[in-house]
Scaffold this active site. Sequence first.
Site, PDB file in Angstrom:
ATOM      1  N   GLY A 188     -14.561  -1.903  -5.029  1.00  0.00           N
ATOM      2  CA  GLY A 188     -13.634  -0.481  -4.438  1.00  0.00           C
ATOM      3  C   GLY A 188     -12.270  -0.615  -4.985  1.00  0.00           C
ATOM      4  O   GLY A 188     -11.685  -1.411  -5.828  1.00  0.00           O
ATOM      5  N   ASN A 189     -11.356  -0.082  -4.259  1.00  0.00           N
ATOM      6  CA  ASN A 189     -10.015  -0.191  -4.917  1.00  0.00           C
ATOM      7  C   ASN A 189      -9.322  -1.207  -4.315  1.00  0.00           C
ATOM      8  O   ASN A 189      -9.605  -2.047  -3.622  1.00  0.00           O
ATOM      9  CB  ASN A 189      -9.261   1.239  -4.288  1.00  0.00           C
ATOM     10  CG  ASN A 189      -9.146   1.261  -2.772  1.00  0.00           C
ATOM     11  OD1 ASN A 189      -8.156   0.259  -2.245  1.00  0.00           O
ATOM     12  ND2 ASN A 189      -9.647   2.023  -2.239  1.00  0.00           N
ATOM     13  N   VAL A 192      -7.669  -1.926  -0.631  1.00  0.00           N
ATOM     14  CA  VAL A 192      -8.555  -2.551   0.233  1.00  0.00           C
ATOM     15  C   VAL A 192      -9.030  -3.830  -0.262  1.00  0.00           C
ATOM     16  O   VAL A 192      -9.233  -4.873   0.611  1.00  0.00           O
ATOM     17  CB  VAL A 192      -9.888  -1.447   0.425  1.00  0.00           C
ATOM     18  CG1 VAL A 192     -10.950  -2.266   1.259  1.00  0.00           C
ATOM     19  CG2 VAL A 192      -9.450  -0.478   0.854  1.00  0.00           C
ATOM     20  N   GLY A 193      -9.188  -4.175  -1.537  1.00  0.00           N
ATOM     21  CA  GLY A 193      -9.377  -5.464  -2.015  1.00  0.00           C
ATOM     22  C   GLY A 193      -8.491  -6.547  -1.490  1.00  0.00           C
ATOM     23  O   GLY A 193      -8.891  -7.612  -0.956  1.00  0.00           O
ATOM     24  N   GLU A 210     -14.553  -6.607  -6.949  1.00  0.00           N
ATOM     25  CA  GLU A 210     -14.831  -5.646  -8.565  1.00  0.00           C
ATOM     26  C   GLU A 210     -13.755  -4.323  -8.076  1.00  0.00           C
ATOM     27  O   GLU A 210     -14.168  -3.505  -7.157  1.00  0.00           O
ATOM     28  CB  GLU A 210     -16.234  -5.328  -8.405  1.00  0.00           C
ATOM     29  CG  GLU A 210     -17.037  -6.504  -8.638  1.00  0.00           C
ATOM     30  CD  GLU A 210     -17.066  -7.180  -9.824  1.00  0.00           C
ATOM     31  OE1 GLU A 210     -16.581  -6.398 -10.775  1.00  0.00           O
ATOM     32  OE2 GLU A 210     -17.400  -8.288 -10.122  1.00  0.00           O
ATOM     33  N   CYS A 244     -15.732   3.190 -12.726  1.00  0.00           N
ATOM     34  CA  CYS A 244     -14.833   2.274 -12.799  1.00  0.00           C
ATOM     35  C   CYS A 244     -14.269   1.881 -14.146  1.00  0.00           C
ATOM     36  O   CYS A 244     -13.277   1.640 -14.378  1.00  0.00           O
ATOM     37  CB  CYS A 244     -15.210   0.961 -12.031  1.00  0.00           C
ATOM     38  SG  CYS A 244     -16.743   0.367 -12.605  1.00  0.00           S
TER      39      CYS A 244
HETATM   40  P1  NAD Z   1     -14.670   3.748  -1.180  1.00  0.00           P
HETATM   41  O1  NAD Z   1     -13.532   4.561  -0.450  1.00  0.00           O
HETATM   42  O2  NAD Z   1     -15.847   4.035  -0.737  1.00  0.00           O
HETATM   43  O3  NAD Z   1     -14.385   2.233  -0.486  1.00  0.00           O
HETATM   44  C1  NAD Z   1     -14.740   1.254  -0.759  1.00  0.00           C
HETATM   45  C2  NAD Z   1     -15.640   0.458   0.584  1.00  0.00           C
HETATM   46  O4  NAD Z   1     -14.320  -0.209   1.307  1.00  0.00           O
HETATM   47  C3  NAD Z   1     -16.157   1.065   1.432  1.00  0.00           C
HETATM   48  O5  NAD Z   1     -17.472   0.650   2.000  1.00  0.00           O
HETATM   49  C4  NAD Z   1     -15.091   1.666   2.739  1.00  0.00           C
HETATM   50  O6  NAD Z   1     -16.059   1.516   3.961  1.00  0.00           O
HETATM   51  C5  NAD Z   1     -14.400   0.167   2.652  1.00  0.00           C
HETATM   52  N1  NAD Z   1     -12.977   0.486   3.244  1.00  0.00           N
HETATM   53  C6  NAD Z   1     -12.518   1.534   2.957  1.00  0.00           C
HETATM   54  N2  NAD Z   1     -10.979   1.415   3.589  1.00  0.00           N
HETATM   55  C7  NAD Z   1     -11.067   0.190   3.947  1.00  0.00           C
HETATM   56  C8  NAD Z   1     -10.173  -0.629   5.088  1.00  0.00           C
HETATM   57  N3  NAD Z   1      -8.971  -0.207   5.277  1.00  0.00           N
HETATM   58  N4  NAD Z   1     -10.693  -1.891   5.478  1.00  0.00           N
HETATM   59  C9  NAD Z   1     -11.763  -2.093   5.021  1.00  0.00           C
HETATM   60  N5  NAD Z   1     -12.658  -1.459   4.272  1.00  0.00           N
HETATM   61  C10 NAD Z   1     -12.581  -0.332   4.019  1.00  0.00           C
HETATM   62  O7  NAD Z   1     -14.334   3.595  -2.520  1.00  0.00           O
HETATM   63  P2  NAD Z   1     -13.176   3.628  -3.502  1.00  0.00           P
HETATM   64  O8  NAD Z   1     -12.015   2.086  -3.006  1.00  0.00           O
HETATM   65  O9  NAD Z   1     -12.469   5.033  -3.546  1.00  0.00           O
HETATM   66  O10 NAD Z   1     -13.653   3.290  -4.959  1.00  0.00           O
HETATM   67  C11 NAD Z   1     -13.115   3.745  -5.915  1.00  0.00           C
HETATM   68  C12 NAD Z   1     -12.326   2.534  -6.499  1.00  0.00           C
HETATM   69  O11 NAD Z   1     -13.251   1.345  -6.720  1.00  0.00           O
HETATM   70  C13 NAD Z   1     -11.777   2.726  -7.842  1.00  0.00           C
HETATM   71  O12 NAD Z   1     -10.661   2.178  -8.135  1.00  0.00           O
HETATM   72  C14 NAD Z   1     -12.813   2.007  -8.853  1.00  0.00           C
HETATM   73  O13 NAD Z   1     -12.261   1.805 -10.250  1.00  0.00           O
HETATM   74  C15 NAD Z   1     -13.227   0.904  -8.164  1.00  0.00           C
HETATM   75  N6  NAD Z   1     -14.611   0.534  -8.668  1.00  0.00           N
HETATM   76  C16 NAD Z   1     -14.453  -0.685  -9.113  1.00  0.00           C
HETATM   77  C17 NAD Z   1     -16.064  -0.926  -9.720  1.00  0.00           C
HETATM   78  C18 NAD Z   1     -16.186  -2.302 -10.396  1.00  0.00           C
HETATM   79  O14 NAD Z   1     -17.276  -2.635 -10.474  1.00  0.00           O
HETATM   80  N7  NAD Z   1     -15.140  -2.997 -10.734  1.00  0.00           N
HETATM   81  C19 NAD Z   1     -17.253  -0.155  -9.402  1.00  0.00           C
HETATM   82  C20 NAD Z   1     -17.045   1.107  -8.911  1.00  0.00           C
HETATM   83  C21 NAD Z   1     -15.569   1.471  -8.264  1.00  0.00           C
END
Ligand code: NAD
Length: 458
Positions: A188-189, A192-193, A210, A244
Amino acid sequence: MEAIQQKYHELTQGHLDKKNHSYESRVDHLIALRKLILENENMILEALNKDLGKSRFEGVISETLFLVKEIDHTLKKLKKWMKKKRVSTPFLQFPARSYIIPEPIGVVLIISPWNYPFQLLISPLIGALAAGNMAILKPSEVAPNVSSVVARLIPKYLSKSIVSVVEGAVAETQALLDLPFNHIFYTGNSHVGRIVMEKAAKHLCPVTLELGGKSPCFVDKNNDLDLVAKRLLWGKFFNTGQTCVAPDYVLVEEEVRSPLIEAMKAVLKDFYPMGAKESPDYGKVINKRHFLRLESYLSEDEIVIGGERDIESLYFSPTILEASEDSLSMKEEIFGPILPILAVKNFDDALTFINQRAHPLAAYAFSKDNELLNRFREEVTAGGMCLNDSLVHLTNEGLPFGGVGESGMGSYHGKKSFDIFTHYKSVMKRGLLIDLPVRYPPYAAKESLIRRLLNWLG
Ligand code: NAD
């Protein structure tokens, strides 16, 4: 939140009972997962279509079939990956044997995002099961149809002492992150990472992150621009740009910027003859929040292709901008169907531009000049790279997939997925017949002896 704890305890017990330790049990669980996908493929593809407007073809090649292929590859290699490996032992320890033994790490947490909501949840699970672990899956609430399909299907195919699903948003994820998992795999982003890593630190839990970022694409003047436009735009507008590793922006040598844009116009006509809005092959933006985020990157005077949009249906046309370094679209990862095209004087300027920024998840370059491509390969650091195409490097199980620096840590796919969820235990077994006294106290006069001995042994 009690239900979450209960699920965690069932999995911990499953691990203690070694329910997924043997080769046979791992194979059984992978086959069950394969069946889950194939027996319910239509349901999964429909959910993907509801959430993202994802076409059946894109759903098959990037989600269901992609995963089946990965399971088949894993099943083919698993026996070899699980083998203990004998390594040599220093002569000083003679008699002894040394081994590296791959063993499961325990209960793992897999948190996935919404853009490939099925693939990005199940692909790490393949590695986790292959490595003999138990897992909790936390699908993204932003893709609710896929989340609910996963929550319904998993218990039908896999015992709750092996895999559990926890649906929900921030509160549920935070509750999960409070538990002492043995590994957390988050996609994800990066905001949150950072939260994930902080929470994991409390339990000294290793993490795989990731993440994303702005993946650059360089286009040299020495090119077949029609082919470049086709390969580049396919990667950009696949999944409506919500990928991504999608090319985030293009750096093109200035003398071919206009011809490249003309070639792109023609390609989009070929891809979507009745227009993207009417095309069953073009999806939608995931929700209004992301739609408005994308809209905020547009400056009307920069739009050279597209720009049409409708917030009610979440339609956002393939949009190409003639942009500059200061454009709104260059501030953060776009993650949608907008492609800024920036002119650069030459290849060196492009390299400087890319290397002044955070390491991206992917980097692309198109050229007929092999020397230039070699320099790009050597001088750009990125999670992964594809030369003369976009996205397709992900389809090779032999290539680890992951980021570097801001785009993430750790990589997976193929053997790397097995490695992430495996502890490689080092074991030395000594024989009892010979016991050199040189290491025991009293140490007087033994230092020079041990030095000579080690020198002699090399
Ligand atoms: P998202 O909003 O679905 O969040 C990802 C996960 O984090 C979800 O399961 C969500 O419930 C959880 N989450 C959200 N906020 C949180 C918090 N405050 N505390 C704990 N958990 C929380 O997805 P997103 O982040 O919008 O995804 C898009 C991002 O992910 C982009 O930056 C994209 O580049 C990246 N991405 C990376 C890959 C990769 O393989 N490297 C693949 C897909 C997406």
